[in-house]
Design an enzyme around this catalytic site. Structure first.
Site, PDB file in Angstrom:
ATOM      1  N   ALA A  31       0.829  -1.209   0.000  1.00  0.00           N
ATOM      2  CA  ALA A  31       0.000   0.000   0.000  1.00  0.00           C
ATOM      3  C   ALA A  31       0.864   1.259   0.000  1.00  0.00           C
ATOM      4  CB  ALA A  31      -0.920  -0.009   1.217  1.00  0.00           C
ATOM      5  N   GLU A  32       1.958   1.244   0.770  1.00  0.00           N
ATOM      6  CA  GLU A  32       2.844   2.411   0.808  1.00  0.00           C
ATOM      7  C   GLU A  32       3.564   2.601  -0.529  1.00  0.00           C
ATOM      8  OE1 GLU A  32       4.496   0.719   4.365  1.00  0.00           O
ATOM      9  OE2 GLU A  32       4.228   2.601   5.430  1.00  0.00           O
ATOM     10  N   TYR A  33       3.977   1.475  -1.150  1.00  0.00           N
ATOM     11  CA  TYR A  33       4.595   1.549  -2.482  1.00  0.00           C
ATOM     12  C   TYR A  33       3.603   2.138  -3.490  1.00  0.00           C
ATOM     13  CZ  TYR A  33       6.916   0.142  -6.794  1.00  0.00           C
ATOM     14  OH  TYR A  33       7.506   0.145  -8.026  1.00  0.00           O
ATOM     15  N   ASP A  34       2.343   1.633  -3.454  1.00  0.00           N
ATOM     16  CA  ASP A  34       1.332   2.113  -4.394  1.00  0.00           C
ATOM     17  C   ASP A  34       1.098   3.610  -4.234  1.00  0.00           C
ATOM     18  OD1 ASP A  34       1.059  -0.408  -5.386  1.00  0.00           O
ATOM     19  OD2 ASP A  34      -0.778  -0.873  -4.277  1.00  0.00           O
ATOM     20  N   SER A  79       0.471  -5.084 -16.487  1.00  0.00           N
ATOM     21  CA  SER A  79      -0.057  -4.871 -15.137  1.00  0.00           C
ATOM     22  C   SER A  79      -1.452  -4.270 -15.254  1.00  0.00           C
ATOM     23  CB  SER A  79       0.861  -3.951 -14.343  1.00  0.00           C
ATOM     24  OG  SER A  79       0.889  -2.666 -14.944  1.00  0.00           O
ATOM     25  N   GLU A 110     -12.912 -12.010 -10.782  1.00  0.00           N
ATOM     26  CA  GLU A 110     -12.034 -13.047 -10.246  1.00  0.00           C
ATOM     27  C   GLU A 110     -11.335 -12.525  -8.998  1.00  0.00           C
ATOM     28  OE1 GLU A 110     -10.891 -14.062 -14.886  1.00  0.00           O
ATOM     29  OE2 GLU A 110      -9.318 -13.550 -13.455  1.00  0.00           O
ATOM     30  N   LYS A 112      -8.296 -11.643  -6.751  1.00  0.00           N
ATOM     31  CA  LYS A 112      -6.907 -11.266  -7.014  1.00  0.00           C
ATOM     32  C   LYS A 112      -6.034 -11.998  -5.997  1.00  0.00           C
ATOM     33  CE  LYS A 112      -3.941  -7.226  -7.689  1.00  0.00           C
ATOM     34  NZ  LYS A 112      -2.900  -7.617  -6.721  1.00  0.00           N
ATOM     35  N   ASP A 114      -2.857 -13.254  -3.944  1.00  0.00           N
ATOM     36  CA  ASP A 114      -1.630 -12.616  -3.470  1.00  0.00           C
ATOM     37  C   ASP A 114      -0.485 -13.623  -3.574  1.00  0.00           C
ATOM     38  OD1 ASP A 114      -0.118 -10.576  -2.536  1.00  0.00           O
ATOM     39  OD2 ASP A 114      -0.814 -10.668  -0.466  1.00  0.00           O
ATOM     40  N   ARG A 133       6.868 -13.431 -14.292  1.00  0.00           N
ATOM     41  CA  ARG A 133       6.409 -12.284 -15.068  1.00  0.00           C
ATOM     42  C   ARG A 133       7.551 -11.338 -15.444  1.00  0.00           C
ATOM     43  NH1 ARG A 133       4.940  -7.259 -13.575  1.00  0.00           N
ATOM     44  NH2 ARG A 133       3.392  -6.171 -14.813  1.00  0.00           N
ATOM     45  N   GLU A 170      -1.228 -17.661 -11.297  1.00  0.00           N
ATOM     46  CA  GLU A 170      -0.621 -17.159 -10.065  1.00  0.00           C
ATOM     47  C   GLU A 170      -0.244 -18.354  -9.196  1.00  0.00           C
ATOM     48  OE1 GLU A 170       0.083 -13.313  -7.991  1.00  0.00           O
ATOM     49  OE2 GLU A 170      -0.730 -13.766  -9.977  1.00  0.00           O
ATOM     50  N   TYR A 222      -5.697 -18.014 -14.791  1.00  0.00           N
ATOM     51  CA  TYR A 222      -6.778 -17.045 -14.945  1.00  0.00           C
ATOM     52  C   TYR A 222      -6.898 -16.477 -16.356  1.00  0.00           C
ATOM     53  CZ  TYR A 222      -2.784 -13.925 -14.085  1.00  0.00           C
ATOM     54  OH  TYR A 222      -1.566 -13.296 -14.141  1.00  0.00           O
ATOM     55  N   LYS A 287     -12.825  -7.809 -15.483  1.00  0.00           N
ATOM     56  CA  LYS A 287     -12.480  -7.739 -16.906  1.00  0.00           C
ATOM     57  C   LYS A 287     -13.756  -7.615 -17.739  1.00  0.00           C
ATOM     58  CE  LYS A 287      -8.627 -10.947 -16.083  1.00  0.00           C
ATOM     59  NZ  LYS A 287      -8.133 -12.324 -16.275  1.00  0.00           N
ATOM     60  N   LYS A 311      -8.615  -3.011  -5.319  1.00  0.00           N
ATOM     61  CA  LYS A 311      -7.754  -3.341  -4.179  1.00  0.00           C
ATOM     62  C   LYS A 311      -8.526  -3.203  -2.874  1.00  0.00           C
ATOM     63  CE  LYS A 311      -3.872  -4.081  -4.330  1.00  0.00           C
ATOM     64  NZ  LYS A 311      -2.654  -3.294  -4.558  1.00  0.00           N
ATOM     65  N   CYS A 405       5.032  -8.720  38.543  1.00  0.00           N
ATOM     66  CA  CYS A 405       3.794  -8.268  37.907  1.00  0.00           C
ATOM     67  C   CYS A 405       3.640  -6.764  38.134  1.00  0.00           C
ATOM     68  CB  CYS A 405       2.596  -9.012  38.480  1.00  0.00           C
ATOM     69  SG  CYS A 405       1.004  -8.403  37.856  1.00  0.00           S
ATOM     70  N   CYS A 408       0.349  -6.149  40.569  1.00  0.00           N
ATOM     71  CA  CYS A 408       0.224  -6.588  41.969  1.00  0.00           C
ATOM     72  C   CYS A 408       1.569  -6.771  42.660  1.00  0.00           C
ATOM     73  CB  CYS A 408      -0.600  -7.871  42.065  1.00  0.00           C
ATOM     74  SG  CYS A 408       0.217  -9.327  41.352  1.00  0.00           S
ATOM     75  N   CYS A 423       1.622 -14.532  36.203  1.00  0.00           N
ATOM     76  CA  CYS A 423       1.629 -13.814  37.477  1.00  0.00           C
ATOM     77  C   CYS A 423       1.286 -14.809  38.577  1.00  0.00           C
ATOM     78  CB  CYS A 423       0.610 -12.676  37.442  1.00  0.00           C
ATOM     79  SG  CYS A 423       0.247 -11.960  39.049  1.00  0.00           S
ATOM     80  N   CYS A 429      -4.303 -10.354  42.239  1.00  0.00           N
ATOM     81  CA  CYS A 429      -3.911  -9.478  41.127  1.00  0.00           C
ATOM     82  C   CYS A 429      -5.174  -8.826  40.563  1.00  0.00           C
ATOM     83  CB  CYS A 429      -3.203 -10.264  40.031  1.00  0.00           C
ATOM     84  SG  CYS A 429      -2.687  -9.227  38.631  1.00  0.00           S
TER      85      CYS A 429
END
Length: 673
Positions: A31-34, A79, A110, A112, A114, A133, A170, A222, A287, A311, A405, A408, A423, A429
């Site tokens: 997600a950060e890369y995207d 892609s 379909e 996706k 991972d 790929r 995949e 696929y 598709k 996504k 602990c 207590c 504990c 406690c």
């Protein structure tokens, strides 16, 4: 400034491409890369003069590792553009309408998967090459490694195979295989894999195919890529049917839908059930189904116009591990947890995450100050997957379990053979007794309505309750004197407490919180011993003779029943009027349903699922969760599980409705005819 930011983004993306594709050691989540990639795309679209030949946006994927021979694809593996909302899907369809002059005639949906994308080449029906790929044009030749995947057909079914066909798919790792692999890694003293995708990618790229074979990879195909010969299809769905007939594994979750409403409904169903599949999926591929319409829509420089990937919200993020603290549970188990810099993951902002136990922290080599990968899958408790070792500065600190602990002050001890520390303060406690009381009063236990955390905290703060038995000695006058407690509230709580005195023995055993003893084991113990006194005096051999109870549970039950504090608690419960014995089973010879094993699926009008189970077990029968050859009968209520109904039909197991279930309870197996 824009030019500098574009160059900075390109440098970041190249760095992360190298770590992901070449080193298999990603530093950030997908997600950060995207997010970085989308920012660069937006800058280049706004000012095309910023585009360079070596920009990551001008290349579909990573470069081959160099460990394998290059394998050029007969047709480019593109892609997909990503969408993240229904609004994005509507905008995509609007573009399709403008290009076609009408709405598409239908869509193929379909899951996706991972995993790692691959291309399989067959000549005259025989497998001749498998490739990753790569950059979409050229991948890595991993033919012998993919040959080890059991689902890959070495020879296609049928007598009219094309001269050449390239099939896209995949390769992935199931959750079970991933867990087994990481247990083996741990046993060998090796670092565990962060997620099934990385594990699958590493397995495909092994130099020794025997290692690949040991990793238990799976495959879905696929798409038909290149095809030589006269064979043609009218739609993508038709090509999937051909692939299935030819012996390829095609995901049964794939569906044809008529319109965008059908697409959105499919996405919602897929997201709701994503954690029930047994493998990882991070979205839905949509598709245009008609191949003539696909051809008319064509491609952009990097993606087909006729397909998008929806996504799901990201379930893994990176954040900073600020500190490690501990909690004490109802059994006294001291559980460490991570205190994190807040991070939005899996649809929620996460600040804490489970770390399970001190051995797990050591196995993952987690250190305070680490940049860590955090996972939150649906409603699952967030967990720290592992550290980003490459991001360490040397200032990170190792963590040790405290010796006392924090709640207590009693010593924290770890018994031989146990993974958890505990504990030693018992009910003194305050955190442990709070958790114990909440569990004791919960629905799976004594089911005391109104005795939630808020009321438990009140009773503890007033000193009126020091152990679970004190709940049954509570004086209503004390509650009436508390602000906010009216007559109705007091009366309802006391009525619920009185009703709890007469719960089944199985519920009492569950409520007592014996380690490793949940509802199923508690019911087995109650059926065998019938009274709490008999259970307290039972030998290890007697407990171990019960079907489904292994040595670890035997040891746990015996340790609990021999403990003086626990025996005093049972005696105090009896003195407070709590029933600690069950009536004899209905019928004779252990119950009229002795030897009957049934599965209950769907909703019953006259029974909750728990009430139906109790009714069966009181008559000596057994309720299981899955249909097998040992199942006597399946009770199908409203909206039964399709898989269970199908399995029963395949095995010839009789199915009855709720009326038949009532007859079975009344008349025994004779009611089955």
């Amino acid at each position: 400034m824009t030019t500098e930011r574009a160059e900075e983004l390109r440098a970041l993306l190249r760095h992360h491409d190298h770590r992901y594709y070449v080193l298999d050691e990603p530093e950030i989540s997908d997600a950060e890369y995207d997010a970085l990639y989308r920012e660069l795309v937006a800058l280049e679209e706004a000012d095309p003069t910023l585009i360079t030949d070596d920009s990551p946006t001008q290349r579909v994927g990573g470069v081959p590792l160099g460990l394998f021979a290059p394998a050029r694809h007969r047709e480019r593996m593109f892609s997909l553009d990503n969408v993240e909302s229904s609004a994005d899907l509507l905008a995509w369809e609007a573009r399709l309408r403008r290009a076609l002059g009408h709405a598409p005639k239908g869509y193929a949906c379909e899951l996706k998967i991972d995993g790692i994308a691959i291309s399989l080449t067959y000549e005259n029906g025989r497998y001749v090459r498998g490739a990753t790929r790569g950059d979409g044009v050229t991948g890595e030749d991993v033919t012998p490694n993919l040959r080890t995947v059991g689902q890959l057909p070495l020879v296609m079914f049928g007598t009219s195979a094309p001269a050449v066909v390239e099939v896209r798919g995949e390769v992935y790792m199931t959750d079970a295989a991933f867990g087994e692999l990481n247990r083996a890694q741990q046993a060998a003293g090796e670092r565990a894999f962060v997620n099934p995708r990385n594990a699958a990618a590493g397995a495909v790229r092994q130099k020794d195919p025997a290692i690949t074979a040991s990793r238990r990879l799976s495959l879905w195909v696929y798409q038909v890529g290149f095809i030589e010969g006269s064979l043609r299809f009218a739609s993508h769905t038709q090509s999937l049917e051909w692939l299935k007939a030819a012996g390829f594994p095609v995901n049964p979750a794939s569906e044809h839908v008529a319109d965008l409403d059908g697409v959105i409904a499919y996405v919602e169903r897929a997201q709701a059930r994503r954690h029930d599949l047994g493998y990882q999926t991070d979205g839905v591929v949509i598709k245009v189904d008609a191949l003539a319409e696909q051809a008319e829509l064509g491609f952009t420089a990097k993606s087909p116009r006729w397909a998008v990937a929806y996504k799901f919200p990201p379930e893994e993020r990176t954040t900073r591990l600020r500190s490690i603290e501990v909690n004490v549970g109802r059994t006294g188990a001291v559980t460490p947890y991570a205190v994190l810099e807040p991070v939005f993951v899996g649809g929620a902002t996460v600040t804490n995450a489970t770390l399970h136990n001190q051995d797990e922290i050591a196995r993952k080599d987690l250190r305070i100050g680490d940049l860590v990968v955090v996972r939150r899958a649906g409603d699952v408790i967030p967990e720290v997957v592992g550290p980003v070792v490459a991001a360490r500065t040397g200032k990170e600190k190792k963590w040790r379990m405290p010796t006392k602990c924090p709640f207590c002050g009693n010593p924290i001890v770890r018994n031989a053979g146990e993974a958890v520390a505990r504990c030693s303060g018992g009910f003194s406690c305050p955190v442990r007794i709070r958790e114990y009381l909440f569990h004791f009063a919960g629905r799976g236990g004594m089911d005391i309505e109104g005795l939630g955390f808020k009321t438990v905290d009140l009773l503890l703060s007033q000193g009126w309750v020091k152990d679970p038995a004190d709940v049954f000695l509570l004086e209503p006058e004390r509650l009436r004197a508390i602000e906010g407690w009216g007559e109705v509230s007091v009366r309802n709580l006391m009525a619920s407490i009185d009703a709890a005195r007469h719960r089944s023995l199985a519920r009492v055993i569950t409520a007592l919180g014996i380690p490793l003893v949940g509802g199923t084991v508690a019911r087995s113990l109650a059926r065998r011993f019938r009274t709490m006194t008999a259970l307290l005096d039972a030998s290890a051999e007697e407990i171990g003779s019960i079907d489904g109870i292994g040595p670890e549970i035997v040891q746990s039950v015996r340790a609990w029943t021999k403990d003086r504090t626990n025996r005093k608690l049972v005696a105090k419960l009896a003195a407070a009027g709590v029933d600690l014995a069950d009536p004899e089973p209905i019928g004779v010879d252990g119950g009229m349903l002795a030897g009957v094993t049934m599965v209950i699926t769907g909703t019953l009008e006259g029974f909750s699922r728990e009430a139906a189970r109790v009714a069966v077990e009181e008559r000596g029968g057994k309720v299981t969760s899955s249909v097998s050859a040992r199942t006597t009968v399946v009770v199908a209520g409203e909206a039964p599980g399709a898989a269970k109904v199908q399995k029963a039909a395949e095995l010839g197991v009789p199915m009855i409705d709720e009326a038949g279930f009532l007859r079975l309870l009344a008349d025994g197996p004779a009611a089955l005819g």
